[in-house]
Design a protein around this motif. Structure first.
Motif, mmCIF file in Angstrom:
data_model
loop_
_atom_site.group_PDB
_atom_site.id
_atom_site.type_symbol
_atom_site.label_atom_id
_atom_site.label_comp_id
_atom_site.label_asym_id
_atom_site.label_seq_id
_atom_site.Cartn_x
_atom_site.Cartn_y
_atom_site.Cartn_z
ATOM 1 N N ILE A 29 0.837 -1.196 0.000
ATOM 2 C CA ILE A 29 0.000 0.000 0.000
ATOM 3 C C ILE A 29 0.872 1.247 0.000
ATOM 4 O O ILE A 29 0.612 2.209 -0.734
ATOM 5 N N ASP A 30 1.914 1.223 0.795
ATOM 6 C CA ASP A 30 2.831 2.356 0.868
ATOM 7 C C ASP A 30 3.529 2.587 -0.467
ATOM 8 O O ASP A 30 3.708 3.721 -0.902
ATOM 9 N N GLY A 31 3.925 1.511 -1.133
ATOM 10 C CA GLY A 31 4.591 1.639 -2.425
ATOM 11 C C GLY A 31 3.696 2.261 -3.477
ATOM 12 O O GLY A 31 4.131 3.107 -4.265
ATOM 13 N N ILE A 32 2.432 1.866 -3.503
ATOM 14 C CA ILE A 32 1.474 2.447 -4.450
ATOM 15 C C ILE A 32 1.329 3.941 -4.189
ATOM 16 O O ILE A 32 1.307 4.751 -5.123
ATOM 17 N N HIS A 33 1.243 4.311 -2.925
ATOM 18 C CA HIS A 33 1.121 5.731 -2.557
ATOM 19 C C HIS A 33 2.370 6.514 -2.978
ATOM 20 O O HIS A 33 2.268 7.628 -3.501
ATOM 21 N N LEU A 34 3.549 5.943 -2.757
ATOM 22 C CA LEU A 34 4.788 6.628 -3.144
ATOM 23 C C LEU A 34 4.902 6.785 -4.651
ATOM 24 O O LEU A 34 5.373 7.824 -5.133
ATOM 25 N N VAL A 35 4.479 5.789 -5.407
ATOM 26 C CA VAL A 35 4.514 5.902 -6.866
ATOM 27 C C VAL A 35 3.603 7.032 -7.327
ATOM 28 O O VAL A 35 3.963 7.815 -8.214
ATOM 29 N N HIS A 36 2.431 7.135 -6.725
ATOM 30 C CA HIS A 36 1.510 8.225 -7.069
ATOM 31 C C HIS A 36 2.131 9.584 -6.742
ATOM 32 O O HIS A 36 2.082 10.505 -7.571
ATOM 33 N N LEU A 37 2.715 9.728 -5.551
ATOM 34 C CA LEU A 37 3.336 11.002 -5.181
ATOM 35 C C LEU A 37 4.508 11.341 -6.091
ATOM 36 O O LEU A 37 4.694 12.493 -6.490
ATOM 37 N N TYR A 38 5.294 10.335 -6.427
ATOM 38 C CA TYR A 38 6.446 10.560 -7.301
ATOM 39 C C TYR A 38 5.992 11.047 -8.673
ATOM 40 O O TYR A 38 6.554 11.984 -9.238
ATOM 41 N N GLY A 39 4.967 10.406 -9.223
ATOM 42 C CA GLY A 39 4.446 10.826 -10.524
ATOM 43 C C GLY A 39 3.902 12.241 -10.493
ATOM 44 O O GLY A 39 4.098 13.024 -11.427
ATOM 45 N N HIS A 40 3.229 12.586 -9.404
ATOM 46 C CA HIS A 40 2.679 13.938 -9.274
ATOM 47 C C HIS A 40 3.794 14.974 -9.208
ATOM 48 O O HIS A 40 3.749 15.991 -9.903
ATOM 49 N N HIS A 41 4.806 14.731 -8.400
ATOM 50 C CA HIS A 41 5.879 15.715 -8.227
ATOM 51 C C HIS A 41 6.840 15.726 -9.410
ATOM 52 O O HIS A 41 7.477 16.738 -9.681
ATOM 53 N N ARG A 42 6.937 14.614 -10.127
ATOM 54 C CA ARG A 42 7.765 14.606 -11.330
ATOM 55 C C ARG A 42 7.159 15.501 -12.403
ATOM 56 O O ARG A 42 7.863 16.151 -13.162
ATOM 57 N N GLY A 43 5.828 15.557 -12.433
ATOM 58 C CA GLY A 43 5.150 16.444 -13.380
ATOM 59 C C GLY A 43 5.373 17.915 -13.063
ATOM 60 O O GLY A 43 5.274 18.769 -13.948
ATOM 61 N N LEU A 44 5.680 18.235 -11.810
ATOM 62 C CA LEU A 44 5.935 19.625 -11.442
ATOM 63 C C LEU A 44 7.306 20.107 -11.907
ATOM 64 O O LEU A 44 7.526 21.306 -12.042
ATOM 65 N N VAL A 45 8.226 19.189 -12.132
ATOM 66 C CA VAL A 45 9.593 19.574 -12.501
ATOM 67 C C VAL A 45 9.643 20.071 -13.946
ATOM 68 O O VAL A 45 10.318 21.056 -14.241
ATOM 69 N N ARG A 46 8.943 19.418 -14.840
ATOM 70 C CA ARG A 46 9.068 19.721 -16.268
ATOM 71 C C ARG A 46 8.691 21.158 -16.637
ATOM 72 O O ARG A 46 9.442 21.805 -17.356
ATOM 73 N N PRO A 47 7.554 21.698 -16.179
ATOM 74 C CA PRO A 47 7.219 23.054 -16.620
ATOM 75 C C PRO A 47 8.183 24.125 -16.082
ATOM 76 O O PRO A 47 8.459 25.106 -16.755
ATOM 77 N N ARG A 48 8.681 23.953 -14.870
ATOM 78 C CA ARG A 48 9.497 25.000 -14.254
ATOM 79 C C ARG A 48 10.989 24.697 -14.270
ATOM 80 O O ARG A 48 11.793 25.557 -13.950
ATOM 81 N N ASN A 49 11.380 23.465 -14.602
ATOM 82 C CA ASN A 49 12.787 23.052 -14.536
ATOM 83 C C ASN A 49 13.403 23.331 -13.168
ATOM 84 O O ASN A 49 14.523 23.794 -13.059
#
Length: 104
Positions: A29-49
């Protein structure tokens, strides 16, 4: 002999198997949650670098995972101390450790 060993230690074996199953479910359960958080925050990096702010936001949302890391480190140590120590003490008390080989 295997039947006798299983009969003597089946309660402990079933308790440990149950605890491992609960621990595996919690990590899943924790791993699924971390994958979701990682995907969300990875999307924040691209627009602002800006990797630093995304990393800081990710770590801020995953602070409670440090407790899980501590649990992963502490559980084997506690199992060794409270389950393994009596086994070693029994071997030393009955002096069956001398049957393993010659002393150095």
């Amino acid at each position: 002999m295997i039947w006798l060993a299983w009969r003597q230690f089946r309660t402990q074996a079933l308790v440990v198997a149950g605890l491992l199953a609960v621990f595996a479910v919690a990590l899943g359960i924790d791993g699924i949650h971390l994958v979701h958080l990682y995907g969300h925050h990875r999307g924040l990096v691209r627009p602002r670098n800006d990797c630093d702010s995304a990393r800081a936001a990710f770590q801020a949302q995953t602070k409670w995972h440090n407790a899980l890391d501590l649990l992963v480190l502490a559980v084997p140590a506690l199992l060794g101390a409270f389950w393994g120590a009596p086994l070693v003490a029994r071997e030393l008390e009955t002096r069956t450790s001398h049957l393993a080989g010659p002393r150095a």
